[in-house]
Design an enzyme around this catalytic site. Structure first.
Site, PDB file in Angstrom:
ATOM      1  N   ARG A  42       4.856  -0.333  14.622  1.00 42.63           N
ATOM      2  CA  ARG A  42       5.542  -0.660  13.179  1.00 42.63           C
ATOM      3  C   ARG A  42       5.755   0.711  12.523  1.00 42.63           C
ATOM      4  O   ARG A  42       4.943   1.167  12.028  1.00 42.63           O
ATOM      5  CB  ARG A  42       4.804  -1.494  12.333  1.00 42.63           C
TER       6      ARG A  42
ATOM      7  N   ARG B  68       7.222   3.175   9.961  1.00 45.46           N
ATOM      8  CA  ARG B  68       7.826   2.936   8.392  1.00 45.46           C
ATOM      9  C   ARG B  68       7.750   4.385   7.938  1.00 45.46           C
ATOM     10  O   ARG B  68       6.823   4.908   8.238  1.00 45.46           O
ATOM     11  CB  ARG B  68       7.042   2.166   7.615  1.00 45.46           C
TER      12      ARG B  68
END
Length: 360
Positions: free
Chosen positions: A162, A164
């Site tokens: 993930r 970000r």
């Protein structure tokens, strides 16, 4: 304007676009006190209130800065859908993206010592980088030295890929800061999977799964990829998403059941919580579809904690240096630095504040 408290064990923060509290949990683990929280999503607020007891549900444009307590650090996972590869990517033309300028409004009015913002990694590339540069320049107009880096949750103790973008700024330009380094140990999926029998609800039906296989074969014939994937337990998951699209990229092969003879199921809510670093005690007083959405939108707690520890360290070091300067013997002449003083930065921010408000 926020009080600048020197040499204290705990710093304070506010949690904007709070969602279900992933950023808050990470910062609390790093010994920050959250003194104000805000979000406009009714269901997210229901979950947040269940776990933390309070949240301001006003639209951020209606929040009066005079009602916000003094604080040291502003936290904000501002809406990412306008810039996401999965969303429609309207960028700054999306009303949700314009909510960023209310972060600017609050920074200008309160002048906290630092801020931490989180968004999708594509924010940096959107519209050839022009959107990010606009965001950065507005933050700099408020007097902050801005740094940004893409961090991946898999590097901080959860088995989820993930990525970000984290944007960190300090009002004092002399403060040194570095983003957290990846952990040496990689956690794998098998470590977070449920050990007990999983409810049949989570399993795909035989008919639906056969449909996925046929759909993939059709795409492969045409030379296209199709995103359904059974995860390797010795590896990591793909990014959890808020909507249904993409959820089939995180399938688990478990024990066969009547509903699915292959044993193929979705990750459970508890497994999603673990992939995002949420504690086992966390409660979701909402429908399961909402819980999936909320976890897909959440900030990974472990990453927030790693960033928070670095921010806290930078603030403590800066406070220690200030304390040492005040102890210099009489007659000591301090060196003149090139960077502007906090007072000068504050004057610049106030001057630019009315310009920023024109964007809202």
């Amino acid at each position: 304007m926020s009080k600048k408290v020197v040499s204290k064990e705990k710093f304070t923060a506010i949690d904007l676009f709070a969602g279900i509290g992933g950023m808050r949990l990470g910062f609390e683990k790093a010994h920050f006190d959250i003194v104000y929280s805000n979000d406009f999503d009714k269901n997210a607020c229901k979950t947040y209130r269940e776990n933390f007891g309070e949240i301001d549900e006003k639209n951020i444009k209606d929040v009066d800065t005079d009602t916000i307590p003094d604080f040291d650090v502003l936290l904000g996972g501002f809406p990412c859908q306008p810039f996401s590869m999965i969303g429609k990517r309207k960028g700054m033309d999306d009303e949700r993206a314009k909510s960023f300028f209310h972060i600017i409004r609050i920074l200008g009015a309160k002048q906290p010592r630092a801020f931490v913002l989180e968004n999708v990694k594509h924010l940096r590339l959107y519209n050839k980088g022009e959107v990010y540069e606009r965001i950065k320049s507005n933050l700099e107009l408020m007097g902050y030295k801005v740094r940004a880096e893409v961090l991946d949750s898999k590097d901080y103790g959860v088995p989820q890929h993930r990525q970000r973008l984290y944007i960190v700024g300090f009002l004092d330009h002399s403060i040194e800061f570095e983003f957290p380094k990846p952990h040496r140990k990689q956690v794998v999926l098998s470590e977070i999977l449920e050990k007990e029998k999983v409810e049949e609800f989570y399993y795909l039906s035989n008919k639906y799964y056969k449909g996925l296989i046929k759909h993939r074969h059709r795409h492969e014939k045409n030379g296209n990829g199709f995103g359904f994937e059974i995860l390797d337990p010795s590896g990591i998951s793909n990014t959890l998403v808020a909507g249904n699209m993409g959820r089939e990229r995180n399938l688990i092969q478990d024990v066969p059941v009547e509903k699915n003879k292959w044993g193929v199921r979705r990750v459970t809510i508890k497994e999603c919580m673990r992939l995002q670093g949420f504690p086992e005690r966390y409660k979701f007083p909402v429908a399961m579809t909402q819980a999936y959405k909320q976890l897909g939108n959440a900030v990974t707690v472990n990453v927030a904690k790693a960033v928070a520890e670095k921010v806290r360290k930078s603030l403590l070091v800066a406070d220690t240096k200030k304390s040492e300067v005040t102890k210099k013997p009489s007659g000591f002449t301090p060196t003149t630095f090139d960077h502007p003083t906090t007072s000068q930065l504050h004057k610049t921010a106030i001057t630019q504040h009315t310009t920023i408000l024109g964007n809202i």
